[in-house]
Design an enzyme around this catalytic site. Structure first.
Site, PDB file in Angstrom:
ATOM      1  CB  THR A  69       6.904   1.688  -6.292  1.00  0.00           C
ATOM      2  OG1 THR A  69       5.722   1.406  -5.587  1.00  0.00           O
ATOM      3  CG2 THR A  69       6.722   1.331  -7.746  1.00  0.00           C
ATOM      4  CB  VAL A  87      -5.281  -3.045  -8.664  1.00  0.00           C
ATOM      5  CG1 VAL A  87      -4.236  -2.994  -9.770  1.00  0.00           C
ATOM      6  CG2 VAL A  87      -5.638  -4.491  -8.331  1.00  0.00           C
ATOM      7  CG  ASP A  92       0.714   3.807 -10.466  1.00  0.00           C
ATOM      8  OD1 ASP A  92       0.685   3.415  -9.282  1.00  0.00           O
ATOM      9  OD2 ASP A  92       1.702   4.360 -10.968  1.00  0.00           O
ATOM     10  CB  THR A 111      -0.651   9.259  -4.892  1.00  0.00           C
ATOM     11  OG1 THR A 111      -0.290  10.320  -5.784  1.00  0.00           O
ATOM     12  CG2 THR A 111      -0.201   9.654  -3.506  1.00  0.00           C
TER      13      THR A 111
HETATM   14  N1  ASP Z   1       2.424   3.755  -7.298  1.00  0.00           N
HETATM   15  C1  ASP Z   1       2.404   2.731  -6.280  1.00  0.00           C
HETATM   16  C2  ASP Z   1       0.972   2.336  -6.021  1.00  0.00           C
HETATM   17  O1  ASP Z   1       0.136   3.204  -5.959  1.00  0.00           O
HETATM   18  C3  ASP Z   1       3.025   3.152  -4.991  1.00  0.00           C
HETATM   19  C4  ASP Z   1       4.407   3.754  -5.075  1.00  0.00           C
HETATM   20  O2  ASP Z   1       4.845   4.126  -6.149  1.00  0.00           O
HETATM   21  O3  ASP Z   1       5.084   3.872  -4.046  1.00  0.00           O
HETATM   22  O4  ASP Z   1       0.705   1.175  -5.826  1.00  0.00           O
END
Ligand code: ASP
Length: 312
Positions: free
Chosen positions: A178, A207, A209, A231
Protein backbone atom coordinates in the site's frame (compact mmCIF):
# COMPACT_ATOMS: atom_id res chain seq x y z
CA UNK A 1 7.42 28.61 7.41
CA UNK A 2 10.65 26.88 6.52
CA UNK A 3 9.65 23.37 7.46
CA UNK A 4 8.02 22.15 4.26
CA UNK A 5 8.40 18.39 4.28
CA UNK A 6 7.08 15.23 2.62
CA UNK A 7 7.03 11.61 3.80
CA UNK A 8 5.95 8.64 1.71
CA UNK A 9 5.46 4.92 2.36
CA UNK A 10 5.26 1.87 0.15
CA UNK A 11 3.71 -0.52 2.65
CA UNK A 12 4.74 -2.41 5.77
CA UNK A 13 5.27 -6.08 6.49
CA UNK A 14 7.78 -8.84 7.01
CA UNK A 15 10.57 -7.13 5.14
CA UNK A 16 14.03 -8.12 6.33
CA UNK A 17 17.51 -7.77 4.85
CA UNK A 18 17.64 -11.51 4.32
CA UNK A 19 14.54 -11.42 2.16
CA UNK A 20 15.59 -8.75 -0.30
CA UNK A 21 18.49 -9.18 -2.67
CA UNK A 22 20.77 -6.19 -3.11
CA UNK A 23 19.35 -5.63 -6.58
CA UNK A 24 15.78 -5.66 -5.26
CA UNK A 25 16.70 -3.36 -2.41
CA UNK A 26 18.28 -0.99 -4.91
CA UNK A 27 15.12 -0.92 -7.02
CA UNK A 28 13.03 0.09 -4.01
CA UNK A 29 15.54 2.70 -2.93
CA UNK A 30 15.62 4.22 -6.40
CA UNK A 31 11.83 4.31 -6.69
CA UNK A 32 11.34 5.81 -3.23
CA UNK A 33 14.13 8.38 -3.74
CA UNK A 34 12.90 9.57 -7.08
CA UNK A 35 9.31 9.99 -5.84
CA UNK A 36 10.21 11.72 -2.57
CA UNK A 37 12.58 14.03 -4.45
CA UNK A 38 9.78 14.98 -6.82
CA UNK A 39 7.67 15.89 -3.79
CA UNK A 40 10.52 17.88 -2.25
CA UNK A 41 11.02 19.84 -5.47
CA UNK A 42 7.29 20.60 -5.65
CA UNK A 43 7.31 21.85 -2.05
CA UNK A 44 10.41 23.94 -2.73
CA UNK A 45 8.58 25.50 -5.69
CA UNK A 46 5.75 26.49 -3.37
CA UNK A 47 3.19 23.90 -4.48
CA UNK A 48 0.43 22.92 -2.07
CA UNK A 49 0.63 19.92 0.26
CA UNK A 50 -2.54 18.64 -1.40
CA UNK A 51 -0.98 18.67 -4.87
CA UNK A 52 2.25 17.17 -3.54
CA UNK A 53 0.63 14.18 -1.83
CA UNK A 54 -1.67 13.56 -4.80
CA UNK A 55 1.27 13.52 -7.22
CA UNK A 56 3.47 11.40 -4.93
CA UNK A 57 0.74 8.77 -4.59
CA UNK A 58 0.00 8.85 -8.32
CA UNK A 59 3.68 8.10 -8.98
CA UNK A 60 3.63 5.29 -6.39
CA UNK A 61 0.51 3.85 -8.09
CA UNK A 62 2.39 3.89 -11.38
CA UNK A 63 5.29 1.91 -9.91
CA UNK A 64 4.74 -1.87 -10.15
CA UNK A 65 6.86 -2.47 -7.05
CA UNK A 66 4.02 -1.25 -4.85
CA UNK A 67 0.55 -2.63 -4.14
CA UNK A 68 -1.51 0.21 -5.53
CA UNK A 69 -2.54 0.88 -9.10
CA UNK A 70 -0.13 -1.07 -11.31
CA UNK A 71 1.05 -4.02 -9.21
CA UNK A 72 -2.07 -4.22 -7.05
CA UNK A 73 -2.77 -7.49 -5.26
CA UNK A 74 -5.54 -9.93 -6.27
CA UNK A 75 -8.82 -10.67 -4.51
CA UNK A 76 -9.86 -14.26 -3.80
CA UNK A 77 -11.56 -14.33 -7.20
CA UNK A 78 -8.47 -13.19 -9.05
CA UNK A 79 -9.76 -9.66 -9.61
CA UNK A 80 -8.42 -6.26 -8.53
CA UNK A 81 -10.36 -3.89 -6.28
CA UNK A 82 -8.56 -0.67 -5.50
CA UNK A 83 -9.16 1.85 -2.70
CA UNK A 84 -7.81 5.40 -2.29
CA UNK A 85 -8.36 8.52 -0.20
CA UNK A 86 -7.06 12.08 -0.11
CA UNK A 87 -7.63 14.63 2.66
CA UNK A 88 -7.00 18.37 2.83
CA UNK A 89 -5.93 19.67 6.24
CA UNK A 90 -7.11 23.22 5.52
CA UNK A 91 -10.77 22.47 4.91
CA UNK A 92 -11.03 18.92 6.34
CA UNK A 93 -12.44 17.99 2.95
CA UNK A 94 -11.80 14.40 1.93
CA UNK A 95 -12.43 12.36 -1.19
CA UNK A 96 -12.24 8.60 -1.60
CA UNK A 97 -13.04 5.69 -3.88
CA UNK A 98 -13.32 2.02 -2.95
CA UNK A 99 -13.60 -1.20 -4.90
CA UNK A 100 -12.69 0.31 -8.26
CA UNK A 101 -11.23 -1.90 -11.00
CA UNK A 102 -11.11 0.26 -14.12
CA UNK A 103 -9.34 3.43 -13.00
CA UNK A 104 -5.59 3.53 -13.55
CA UNK A 105 -5.00 6.11 -10.81
CA UNK A 106 -7.55 5.73 -8.00
CA UNK A 107 -5.96 8.67 -6.14
CA UNK A 108 -6.95 11.03 -8.98
CA UNK A 109 -10.51 9.71 -8.77
CA UNK A 110 -10.48 10.32 -5.01
CA UNK A 111 -9.35 13.89 -5.62
CA UNK A 112 -12.20 14.33 -8.13
CA UNK A 113 -14.71 13.05 -5.58
CA UNK A 114 -13.37 15.60 -3.09
CA UNK A 115 -13.44 18.52 -5.50
CA UNK A 116 -16.26 17.77 -7.92
CA UNK A 117 -18.90 15.97 -5.86
CA UNK A 118 -20.84 16.73 -2.70
CA UNK A 119 -19.73 13.34 -1.32
CA UNK A 120 -16.72 11.87 0.47
CA UNK A 121 -16.68 8.21 -0.64
CA UNK A 122 -17.91 6.60 -3.85
CA UNK A 123 -17.66 2.85 -4.45
CA UNK A 124 -17.50 0.40 -7.35
CA UNK A 125 -19.29 1.14 -10.59
CA UNK A 126 -20.71 4.42 -9.32
CA UNK A 127 -17.24 5.68 -8.52
CA UNK A 128 -15.97 4.58 -11.92
CA UNK A 129 -18.86 6.20 -13.77
CA UNK A 130 -18.34 9.43 -11.84
CA UNK A 131 -14.62 9.46 -12.68
CA UNK A 132 -15.20 8.71 -16.36
CA UNK A 133 -17.91 11.39 -16.52
CA UNK A 134 -15.25 13.78 -15.20
CA UNK A 135 -12.72 12.91 -17.86
CA UNK A 136 -10.84 9.88 -16.50
CA UNK A 137 -10.16 6.96 -18.79
CA UNK A 138 -11.72 3.54 -18.14
CA UNK A 139 -8.97 0.91 -18.36
CA UNK A 140 -8.89 -2.88 -18.41
CA UNK A 141 -8.15 -4.32 -14.96
CA UNK A 142 -5.43 -6.41 -16.63
CA UNK A 143 -3.11 -3.41 -16.49
CA UNK A 144 -2.86 -3.84 -12.71
CA UNK A 145 -1.79 -7.49 -12.87
CA UNK A 146 1.78 -8.62 -12.42
CA UNK A 147 3.00 -12.25 -12.35
CA UNK A 148 4.43 -11.70 -8.85
CA UNK A 149 1.06 -10.67 -7.44
CA UNK A 150 -0.66 -13.63 -9.09
CA UNK A 151 1.85 -15.97 -7.51
CA UNK A 152 1.09 -14.33 -4.16
CA UNK A 153 -2.58 -15.08 -4.64
CA UNK A 154 -1.89 -18.73 -5.41
CA UNK A 155 0.31 -18.99 -2.31
CA UNK A 156 -2.26 -17.27 -0.11
CA UNK A 157 -5.08 -19.42 -1.48
CA UNK A 158 -2.99 -22.52 -0.77
CA UNK A 159 -2.50 -21.36 2.81
CA UNK A 160 -6.15 -20.29 3.01
CA UNK A 161 -4.94 -16.96 4.28
CA UNK A 162 -5.71 -13.31 3.69
CA UNK A 163 -2.40 -11.58 3.74
CA UNK A 164 -0.76 -8.23 3.78
CA UNK A 165 1.23 -7.65 0.68
CA UNK A 166 4.38 -8.06 2.79
CA UNK A 167 3.26 -10.71 5.24
CA UNK A 168 4.24 -14.34 5.40
CA UNK A 169 3.71 -16.93 4.07
CA UNK A 170 4.47 -15.06 0.90
CA UNK A 171 7.82 -14.72 -0.70
CA UNK A 172 8.91 -11.32 0.50
CA UNK A 173 11.05 -10.69 -2.49
CA UNK A 174 7.99 -10.34 -4.67
CA UNK A 175 5.82 -8.29 -2.36
CA UNK A 176 5.37 -4.66 -1.67
CA UNK A 177 2.77 -2.41 -0.27
CA UNK A 178 0.00 0.00 0.00
CA UNK A 179 1.25 3.51 -0.63
CA UNK A 180 0.77 6.86 0.99
CA UNK A 181 2.09 10.38 1.33
CA UNK A 182 1.83 13.18 3.88
CA UNK A 183 3.13 16.71 3.50
CA UNK A 184 3.43 20.12 5.11
CA UNK A 185 3.80 22.93 2.57
CA UNK A 186 5.46 26.33 2.82
CA UNK A 187 2.12 27.95 3.67
CA UNK A 188 1.75 25.67 6.71
CA UNK A 189 -0.95 23.44 5.21
CA UNK A 190 -1.11 19.69 5.77
CA UNK A 191 -2.48 16.96 3.48
CA UNK A 192 -2.53 13.16 3.34
CA UNK A 193 -3.17 10.55 0.64
CA UNK A 194 -3.34 6.74 0.70
CA UNK A 195 -3.92 4.18 -2.09
CA UNK A 196 -3.98 0.39 -2.11
CA UNK A 197 -4.94 -2.83 -3.79
CA UNK A 198 -5.88 -4.10 -0.33
CA UNK A 199 -4.85 -7.50 0.94
CA UNK A 200 -4.08 -10.57 -1.17
CA UNK A 201 -6.94 -13.11 -1.23
CA UNK A 202 -9.40 -10.64 0.31
CA UNK A 203 -13.07 -11.35 -0.28
CA UNK A 204 -14.48 -9.44 -3.25
CA UNK A 205 -16.27 -6.42 -1.84
CA UNK A 206 -13.96 -6.06 1.14
CA UNK A 207 -12.97 -2.47 1.88
CA UNK A 208 -9.94 -1.75 4.05
CA UNK A 209 -8.82 1.28 6.03
CA UNK A 210 -7.06 3.07 3.19
CA UNK A 211 -10.10 4.85 1.69
CA UNK A 212 -11.64 5.70 5.06
CA UNK A 213 -10.82 9.16 6.42
CA UNK A 214 -9.78 8.75 10.05
CA UNK A 215 -8.79 5.08 9.61
CA UNK A 216 -6.07 4.92 6.95
CA UNK A 217 -5.81 8.60 6.01
CA UNK A 218 -6.30 11.86 7.90
CA UNK A 219 -5.16 15.48 7.73
CA UNK A 220 -6.02 18.46 9.89
CA UNK A 221 -4.02 21.69 9.85
CA UNK A 222 -4.61 21.94 13.60
CA UNK A 223 -2.24 19.07 14.29
CA UNK A 224 -1.22 16.32 11.89
CA UNK A 225 -1.40 14.48 8.55
CA UNK A 226 -1.29 10.66 8.65
CA UNK A 227 -1.25 7.81 6.10
CA UNK A 228 -1.38 4.19 7.33
CA UNK A 229 -0.44 0.75 6.07
CA UNK A 230 -1.12 -2.61 7.65
CA UNK A 231 -3.92 -5.00 8.59
CA UNK A 232 -6.75 -2.72 7.53
CA UNK A 233 -9.50 -4.17 9.71
CA UNK A 234 -7.61 -3.24 12.89
CA UNK A 235 -6.79 0.24 11.58
CA UNK A 236 -10.53 0.69 10.98
CA UNK A 237 -11.49 -0.55 14.44
CA UNK A 238 -8.94 1.71 16.14
CA UNK A 239 -9.48 4.69 13.80
CA UNK A 240 -5.71 4.72 13.79
CA UNK A 241 -5.06 7.87 11.73
CA UNK A 242 -7.59 9.97 13.62
CA UNK A 243 -6.42 8.52 16.90
CA UNK A 244 -2.99 10.11 16.33
CA UNK A 245 -4.71 13.49 15.85
CA UNK A 246 -7.01 12.98 18.85
CA UNK A 247 -4.15 12.05 21.17
CA UNK A 248 -2.31 15.19 20.09
CA UNK A 249 -5.42 17.35 20.34
CA UNK A 250 -7.27 16.14 23.45
CA UNK A 251 -4.32 14.48 25.13
CA UNK A 252 -1.67 17.07 24.26
CA UNK A 253 0.71 14.27 23.30
CA UNK A 254 3.63 15.05 21.00
CA UNK A 255 3.65 13.44 17.56
CA UNK A 256 6.21 10.89 18.72
CA UNK A 257 4.21 10.01 21.85
CA UNK A 258 0.96 9.65 19.90
CA UNK A 259 2.67 7.38 17.36
CA UNK A 260 4.18 5.24 20.11
CA UNK A 261 0.77 4.81 21.76
CA UNK A 262 -1.09 3.88 18.58
CA UNK A 263 1.48 1.85 16.66
CA UNK A 264 3.31 0.13 19.52
CA UNK A 265 0.41 -0.34 21.97
CA UNK A 266 -3.10 0.04 20.60
CA UNK A 267 -2.68 -1.72 17.25
CA UNK A 268 -0.70 -4.72 18.58
CA UNK A 269 -3.27 -5.16 21.36
CA UNK A 270 -5.75 -6.11 18.61
CA UNK A 271 -3.16 -8.02 16.55
CA UNK A 272 -2.79 -5.07 14.20
CA UNK A 273 0.41 -5.15 12.21
CA UNK A 274 1.84 -2.31 10.16
CA UNK A 275 2.77 1.31 10.51
CA UNK A 276 2.11 4.85 9.43
CA UNK A 277 3.76 8.05 8.29
CA UNK A 278 2.88 11.37 9.88
CA UNK A 279 3.92 15.00 9.79
CA UNK A 280 2.73 17.56 12.31
CA UNK A 281 2.09 21.25 11.81
CA UNK A 282 5.60 22.12 12.97
CA UNK A 283 7.12 19.85 10.37
CA UNK A 284 8.12 17.02 12.73
CA UNK A 285 8.06 13.67 10.93
CA UNK A 286 7.34 10.20 12.37
CA UNK A 287 7.46 6.90 10.50
CA UNK A 288 6.70 4.23 13.14
CA UNK A 289 5.90 0.58 12.37
CA UNK A 290 5.47 -2.56 14.45
CA UNK A 291 6.17 -4.96 11.57
CA UNK A 292 9.64 -6.03 10.53
CA UNK A 293 9.94 -3.34 7.94
CA UNK A 294 8.22 -0.52 6.08
CA UNK A 295 9.26 1.04 2.80
CA UNK A 296 9.56 4.72 3.60
CA UNK A 297 11.21 7.98 2.59
CA UNK A 298 11.04 11.58 3.77
CA UNK A 299 12.73 14.88 3.14
CA UNK A 300 12.51 18.59 3.83
CA UNK A 301 12.31 20.96 0.87
CA UNK A 302 15.85 21.72 -0.22
CA UNK A 303 17.47 18.85 1.77
CA UNK A 304 18.69 15.42 0.76
CA UNK A 305 16.01 12.72 1.25
CA UNK A 306 16.25 9.86 3.74
CA UNK A 307 15.17 6.35 2.79
CA UNK A 308 14.37 3.40 5.06
CA UNK A 309 13.23 -0.18 4.55
CA UNK A 310 14.16 -2.26 7.58
CA UNK A 311 14.00 -1.79 11.31
CA UNK A 312 17.20 0.00 12.29
N1 ASP B 1 -4.12 -1.34 4.88
C1 ASP B 1 -4.31 -2.00 3.61
C2 ASP B 1 -5.66 -2.67 3.62
O1 ASP B 1 -6.01 -3.26 4.61
C3 ASP B 1 -3.27 -3.02 3.30
C4 ASP B 1 -1.83 -2.57 3.42
O2 ASP B 1 -1.57 -1.54 4.01
O3 ASP B 1 -0.93 -3.26 2.93
O4 ASP B 1 -6.33 -2.66 2.61
Amino acid sequence: MGNAVIAIHGGAGAITRAQLSQAQEQRYIEALSSIVETGQRMLEAGESALDVVTEAVRLLEECPLFNAGIGAVFTRDGTHELDACVMDGITLKAGAVAGVSHLRNPILAARLVMEQSPHVLLVGEGAEKFAVDHGMESVSPDIFSTPERYQQLLTARGANDIVLDHASPLDESSKTGTVGAVALDKAGNLAAATSTGGMTNKLPGRVGDSPLPGAGCYANNANVAVSCTGTGEVFIRTLAAYDIAALMDYGSLSLAEACERVVMEKLPALDGSGGLIAVDREGNVALPFNSEGMYRAWGYAGDAPSIGIYRE
